[in-house]
Design an enzyme around this catalytic site. Structure first.
Site, mmCIF file in Angstrom:
data_model
loop_
_atom_site.group_PDB
_atom_site.id
_atom_site.type_symbol
_atom_site.label_atom_id
_atom_site.label_comp_id
_atom_site.label_asym_id
_atom_site.label_seq_id
_atom_site.Cartn_x
_atom_site.Cartn_y
_atom_site.Cartn_z
ATOM 1 N N SER A 71 0.783 -1.029 0.092
ATOM 2 C CA SER A 71 -0.072 -0.127 0.008
ATOM 3 C C SER A 71 0.913 1.186 0.032
ATOM 4 O O SER A 71 2.129 1.225 0.072
ATOM 5 C CB SER A 71 -0.903 0.094 1.328
ATOM 6 O OG SER A 71 0.014 0.294 2.413
ATOM 7 N N GLY A 72 0.321 2.420 -0.178
ATOM 8 C CA GLY A 72 0.923 3.531 -0.451
ATOM 9 C C GLY A 72 1.239 4.426 0.798
ATOM 10 O O GLY A 72 1.689 5.724 0.759
#
Lengths: 193, 267
Positions: free
Chosen positions: A49-50
Site C-alpha cells: 500500500s501507499g
C-alpha cells in the site's frame, strides 16, 4: 552477428549458472537457519500500500533487517519499523513517538502518507524488523502477481507450454532431418552397390 | 562422422538451447521473487475527523436566584412612567449556564401580582456567576402593584411587591426602599416639619421687623457676616429640622427669603 550471438549466449549461460548456484545457496541457508527466508541477513518485503510514500512506492520490494531482544528497546523516533499488527499481518511504518510505560517501551507509529498516527501503539516485543533503506521498485508487483492465480497462469504455465511447444517442434524437426538423411542414404546405397 | 553430426546438431539447435536457458532464468527469477518476499501491508488508511455534538442532557448547574431586597416598596409615579427595580443575586454555588429570563407581573389593585396579576413584561438578563448580583428594571406606567418573577433550578421566585402610587401630595419622585410602615411614618414626619416650618417662619417675620434697623447697618458693613448670623439664628430657632433633607431644603428657601427682605430694607 554470429559473434554477438556467441557472446550473448555465453552471458546468458553465466547468468543462469550464477542464479542457480546463488539460489541454491540461499534456499539451503534459509532452510538451515529456519524461519522466514532471508538474503544475506535481510528479509525482503513487498510493499502492498501507499502509506509510506514517497519513502517507498507501492509495489516495491524493501529490505528489512530482523531484530530481536535489546535492539527492539533501542529504536528511536524516525526509524521505519516492521511490526506485527496481528498474527498474520505485518505493517511497516515510521516511529513518531517513544513512550516508556509500565508494560515496557511502546512506539507510536504513523505512515508518512497518512494524516494520523496508527490507532494502536506498538509494543517493543511486536517489532520484527527495521527498514534498511534498500528498495527495488515495481518488483513487488511481479512477486504479488506471480502468487495470484492469474499470475501463475501467465508467468509460469504459459511460458512452460510455449517452451514445451518449441521443444516439440525442435524434436519434430530433428526427426524430420533424420528421416531425410535416412532416405538419402537409401537412395545412395543401390548406386554404390 | 559421429562428431561431425553432433557438431551439426549443436549448431542447428542453438536457438532451442538459448531459449531454454532464458526460460530457465525466468523461472528462477519468478521463483526467487515469490520465495524470498513476503507482504508487508504498510497499512494505508485515511483518518477523517468529524466534529459533531451529541447532547445527552443539559446540565444547568446548581444556581439559586434570590431577590435580596425584602419589604414592599412604594414608588410615586412622576410623569408618564417611573423606573422600578429589584436586586437579584445568584446565591448558589454554580454559575448560570445561560442567560435568564424575568417577568414583570402587574395587578391594578393592591392585590398580589403573584396571585391576581398579569404578565406585562418579559426581559432577559446575563447569566449570573455565583454570588453576582444585578438589578432587574422596568418602567411602570400605571398605578398599581408590580412584582418581578424569575425561575431557577428550585422553581419560581417572586420579588416583594412594588406599589406604584399617584403623586398627589408632592411626594418624592425617586424610589424609596422603605416598607409601607416606614413610608407612612416618614410622611407623618414631613407633615409635622412643614407645619413647624410655617410657624417658625411667621414668628421670624415678627422678630425681624424689630431687628431690621440694626441689621441694615450690619449688612451694609459686612453682608457675609450678617448672613452667617442669620443662619445661626435660624438653626437655633428650628432644631427639629435637623437630619431631614426636606427640612434642609426649607431652611435654604427661608434664607433666600430673608436675604430678599434684607435687600429690601437696604434699599
Amino acid at each position: 552477428m554470429k559473434i554477438f550471438f556467441k557472446w550473448l549466449n555465453r552471458f546468458v549461460t553465466a547468468v543462469l549458472f550464477v542464479l542457480l548456484i546463488g539460489l541454491g545457496f540461499l534456499v539451503f541457508s534459509s532452510k538451515l537457519s529456519g524461519g522466514e527466508p532471508n538474503v544475506f541477513g535481510y528479509q525482503l518485503k513487498t510493499v502492498l500500500s501507499g502509506s509510506m510514500e514517497p519513502e517507498f512506492k507501492t509495489g516495491s520490494v524493501i529490505a528489512v533487517k530482523p531484530i530481536d531482544g535489546e535492539e527492539r528497546q533501542q529504536l528511536k523516533v524516525g526509524d521505519v519499523i516492521t511490526f506485527m499488527e496481528s498474527d498474520d499481518k505485518l505493517i511497516t511504518h515510521r516511529i513518531i513517538e517513544v513512550k516508556e510505560t509500565g508494560a515496557g517501551i511502546v512506539y507510536t507509529t504513523k505512515g508518512d502518507n497518512n494524516n494520523a498516527p496508527d490507532s494502536n501503539p506498538v509494543l517493543a516485543e511486536n517489532v520484527v524488523a527495521v527498514y534498511s533503506g534498500f528498495t527495488i521498485p515495481y518488483l513487488g508487483y511481479i512477486s504479488e502477481f506471480s502468487q495470484s492465480k492469474n499470475g501463475i497462469i501467465a508467468l509460469l504455465i504459459v511460458p512452460g507450454f510455449l517452451l514445451i511447444g518449441y521443444s516439440g517442434i525442435t524434436i519434430w524437426r530433428a526427426f524430420h532431418e533424420l528421416e531425410k538423411e535416412k532416405k538419402k542414404a537409401e537412395v545412395e546405397m543401390p548406386k554404390t552397390s | 562422422m559421429r562428431q561431425t553430426r553432433l557438431r551439426k546438431y549443436r549448431s542447428q539447435y542453438r536457438w532451442f538451447r538459448f531459449v531454454s536457458k532464458i526460460a530457465l532464468i525466468w523461472y528462477l527469477f519468478v521463483f526467487s521473487a515469490t520465495y524470498f518476499t513476503s507482504g508487508t501491508s504498510a497499512d494505508f488508511f485515511y483518518d477523517a475527523r468529524a466534529t459533531s455534538e451529541v447532547s445527552s442532557g443539559i446540565w444547568l448547574g446548581d444556581y439559586r436566584l434570590k431577590f435580596t431586597e425584602n419589604g414592599t416598596e412604594n414608588v410615586y409615579l412622576c410623569g408618564e412612567s417611573v423606573e422600578i427595580g429589584r436586586a437579584l443575586k445568584n446565591v448558589g454555588p454554580d454559575d448560570m449556564a445561560e442567560d435568564g429570563t424575568y417577568y414583570v407581573y402587574y395587578s391594578a389593585d393592591n392585590g398580589s401580582p403573584q396571585n391576581h396579576g398579569v404578565e406585562v413584561y418579559e426581559g432577559t438578563f446575563n447569566a449570573l456567576k455565583s454570588k453576582e448580583e444585578i438589578r432587574l428594571q422596568f418602567h411602570a406606567k400605571n398605578i398599581g402593584t408590580y412584582a418581578f418573577h424569575v425561575q431557577d433550578t428550585d422553581g419560581d421566585k417572586w420579588s416583594a411587591k412594588i406599589h406604584v402610587k399617584e403623586n398627589k401630595s408632592g411626594n418624592k419622585c425617586h424610589n424609596t426602599n422603605m416598607t409601607t410602615e416606614e413610608i407612612s411614618v416618614e410622611n407623618e414626619k414631613s407633615d409635622i416639619n412643614e407645619s413647624e416650618e410655617k410657624a417658625t417662619a411667621n414668628a421670624k417675620k415678627d422678630d425681624s421687623d424689630d431687628e431690621n434697623a440694626k441689621k441694615v447697618e450690619q449688612i451694609e458693613q459686612t453682608p457675609s457676616e450678617t448672613e452667617n448670623e442669620t443662619r445661626e439664628e435660624l438653626r437655633e430657632q428650628e432644631p427639629t429640622n435637623e437630619g431631614s433633607s426636606q427640612g434642609k431644603e426649607s431652611n435654604l428657601n427661608e434664607e433666600a427669603e430673608m436675604n430678599e427682605q434684607n435687600d429690601d430694607n437696604v434699599e
